[in-house]
Motif scaffolding. Structure first.
Motif: not given
Length: 127
Positions: A55-62
C-alpha cells in the motif's frame, strides 16, 4: 495462478459515486501489484490506477486524480476502487489486474505486462 473477480459496477448519474471490488484467490502472494484498467468502446485498454501490496506506492492516471482512490485489504485479498465525482467519460468496462513486480511507469501502464486479469465490470455514467 491467481483468479480475480470484480464487482460493483453499474449505472450512475454524473457526479455520483461507485465502489468497485476485486477479490483475489489462489496464489495471491504473487500479486504484488494490483491495478485497475478500463476500456471504453473503440478505445485501447488504459491504466487507471495501481497499488503495491504494502500500500506504500500508488499511481493514478491524470484524468482520475482527486476523484478515484485505490486501496487494498490484504487480509481479505481484496482491492477496492472508490470512484467519486464520476463523469460520462469514465464510462467503460473496468478490469482488475495483477502482476508480480512493481516497475517503471511505462511498464505499469502496459496491459501486456500484467499476469492476471478479471472478467471486467461495466461502469456507465449518464449525463
Amino acid at each position: 495462478q491467481v483468479q480475480l473477480i470484480e464487482s460493483g459496477g453499474g449505472l450512475v448519474q454524473a457526479g455520483g459515486s461507485l465502489r468497485l471490488s476485486c477479490v483475489a484467490s489462489g496464489r495471491t502472494s504473487s500479486s504484488v501489484v494490483m491495478g485497475w484498467f478500463r476500456q471504453a468502446p473503440g478505445k485501447e485498454r488504459e491504466l487507471v490506477t495501481v497499488i503495491l501490496r504494502s500500500g506504500g506506492s500508488t499511481y493514478y492516471t491524470d484524468s482520475v486524480k482527486g476523484r478515484f482512490t485505490i486501496s487494498r485489504d490484504n487480509a481479505k485479498n481484496t482491492v477496492y476502487l472508490q470512484m467519486n465525482s464520476l463523469k460520462p467519460e469514465d464510462t467503460a468496462v473496468y478490469y482488475c489486474a495483477g502482476r508480480r513486480n512493481w516497475g517503471t511507469l511505462e511498464s505499469l501502464r502496459g496491459a501486456g505486462r500484467y499476469d492476471y486479469w478479471g472478467q471486467g465490470t461495466q461502469v456507465t455514467v449518464s449525463s
